[in-house]
Write an enzyme that holds these catalytic residues in place. Structure first.
Site, short mmCIF file in Angstrom:
data_model
loop_
_atom_site.label_atom_id
_atom_site.label_comp_id
_atom_site.label_asym_id
_atom_site.label_seq_id
_atom_site.Cartn_x
_atom_site.Cartn_y
_atom_site.Cartn_z
N THR A 1 -1.96 3.71 4.28
CA THR A 1 -0.89 4.63 4.12
C THR A 1 0.06 4.51 5.24
OG1 THR A 1 -2.49 6.10 2.89
CG2 THR A 1 -0.49 7.12 4.13
N THR B 1 -5.03 8.06 7.85
CA THR B 1 -4.63 6.95 7.12
C THR B 1 -6.38 6.35 6.79
OG1 THR B 1 -3.95 4.72 6.68
CG2 THR B 1 -4.62 5.24 8.80
N GLY B 2 -6.78 5.88 5.75
CA GLY B 2 -8.07 5.21 5.50
C GLY B 2 -8.60 5.93 4.28
N THR C 1 1.83 7.02 0.24
CA THR C 1 0.83 5.97 0.06
C THR C 1 0.81 5.43 -1.60
OG1 THR C 1 -1.23 5.14 0.34
CG2 THR C 1 -0.81 7.56 -0.52
N SER D 1 0.79 -1.29 0.02
CA SER D 1 0.09 0.01 -0.27
C SER D 1 0.79 1.30 0.13
CB SER D 1 -0.93 0.08 1.30
OG SER D 1 -0.31 -0.12 2.49
N ARG E 1 -7.07 9.54 -9.70
CA ARG E 1 -7.58 9.64 -8.42
C ARG E 1 -6.38 10.11 -7.41
NH1 ARG E 1 -6.84 7.45 -2.70
NH2 ARG E 1 -8.72 7.81 -1.86
#
Ligand code: ASP
Length: 346
Positions: free
Chosen positions: A208, A259-260, A226, A106, A236
């Site tokens: 990330t 993160t997320g 990330t 990731s 994106r």
């Protein structure tokens, strides 16, 4: 974790918070601080901070970073922090470890590609004086964090994207390479078989590294890097390269990283929100919790995840996520290990 009963604040304080548009939520969330050096200065973040650059002369270094890949990242950061290095150097050196690790799917090299098979990377870096730089939608360079640092140090800009960022990386002497590992390619091809070319959006397909560091001179810095949401649409960009979303540092107050699901973080200027809540008097833990609650107020959580980390200039830390499973690596004198963050839902 459930919120505790709201604390009362004075009328003038309530008015101030209201005028600042921050509401009382930050102060209403009295969960215990996950503290690195918190017991040393428990009151410090309860008073508004002065607007100096944040250096205090002698501090105990602290580093914390997201997810399991934070452990080796913290090792690299700590090697610098514990020998007098700067928070900025430590932040960059730390996150370069997962960037180079093909097992970390990731971040950086080995990151899962977008739905068209391109590994596109996002990163940013920020120091205690507000210097910052970022790159987004960068292809072909393993260490976007170091390119971001060059943007900060060598250009009058904050953010370079796509082809322009790649051109700048080449000009700065970074070596271009293919970042799509055979394992990541195989995963992508398997996803293509029944993915219907629709980017999956859930709590599982991203991670990330965001890292916050405080050095022995009291300087704060942060780095965030990330490959973003796996199988995202080409082009994106998430929160991670955006100052104020994936990362924010104010040397007079503290720093935060996220993160997320990046879109959810961008919509509330997440890391900036956490730092501003700390500026108003929230502890790092209270600020992270309030920012997650802000997301939950207006956005559909479905099975999505967002987690925040925060570190204030006194070395106190905070961590909170929408749902359980968010962990982070915390390192300071006498401690090095993983911690589970508290969350809104189990
Ligand atoms: N925040 C990143 C993004 O949305 C992904 C992650 O942290 O999991 O690109």
């Amino acid at each position: 974790m459930s919120a505790q009963r709201p604390k009362r604040s004075s009328p003038s304080r309530r008015r101030f918070l209201h005028q600042a548009g921050l509401g009382g939520a930050a102060l209403a969330l009295g969960s215990a601080c996950s503290s690195a050096a918190g017991s040393k200065a428990p009151e410090a973040a309860q008073t508004p901070q002065s607007a100096d650059s944040g250096t205090s002369g002698s501090n105990k270094p602290v580093v914390l970073s997201t997810w399991y890949h934070g452990l080796p990242a913290n090792d690299a950061a700590w090697a610098l922090l514990s020998t007098g290095g700067t928070a900025l150097d430590a932040a960059e050196a730390g996150v370069r470890i997962p960037e180079a690790d093909p097992q970390s799917n990731s971040v950086g090299y080995g990151g899962l590609p977008d739905r068209d098979g391109h590994v596109t990377l996002d990163a940013c870096i920020m120091d205690h004086e507000g210097h910052c730089g970022g790159v987004a939608f960068l292809e072909g360079y393993k260490h976007p964090i170091s390119v971001a640092r060059k943007v900060m140090e060598e250009t009058p800009h904050v953010l370079l994207t796509g082809q322009g960022a790649a051109q700048f990386a080449a000009e700065m002497g970074f070596q271009q390479e293919d970042l799509l590992t055979p394992e990541a390619r195989a995963d992508w091809q398997e996803w293509l078989r029944d993915g219907h070319h629709a980017p999956p959006v859930n709590a599982q397909n991203h991670d990330t590294i965001g890292l916050l560091a405080l050095d022995g001179e009291g300087r704060l810095a942060g780095a965030c890097t990330t490959s973003g949401l796996a199988y995202k649409m080409h082009g994106r960009v998430g929160d991670s390269p955006l100052i104020g979303a994936g990362l924010y540092v104010d040397g007079a107050v503290g720093g935060a990283t996220a993160t997320g699901m990046g879109e959810m973080v961008i919509k509330v200027c997440g890391s900036f929100l956490v730092v501003e809540l700390m500026r108003q008097g929230a502890s790092p833990q209270e600020a992270c919790e309030a920012a997650v609650r802000r997301i939950a107020e207006r956005q559909d959580l479905e099975d999505r995840q967002v987690g925040f980390l925060a570190l204030d200039r006194q070395g106190r830390t905070g961590a909170f996520a929408i749902r359980g499973g968010f962990n982070y690596a915390l390192t300071h004198e006498g401690q090095h290990g993983m911690q589970d963050a508290a969350s809104l839902v189990p």
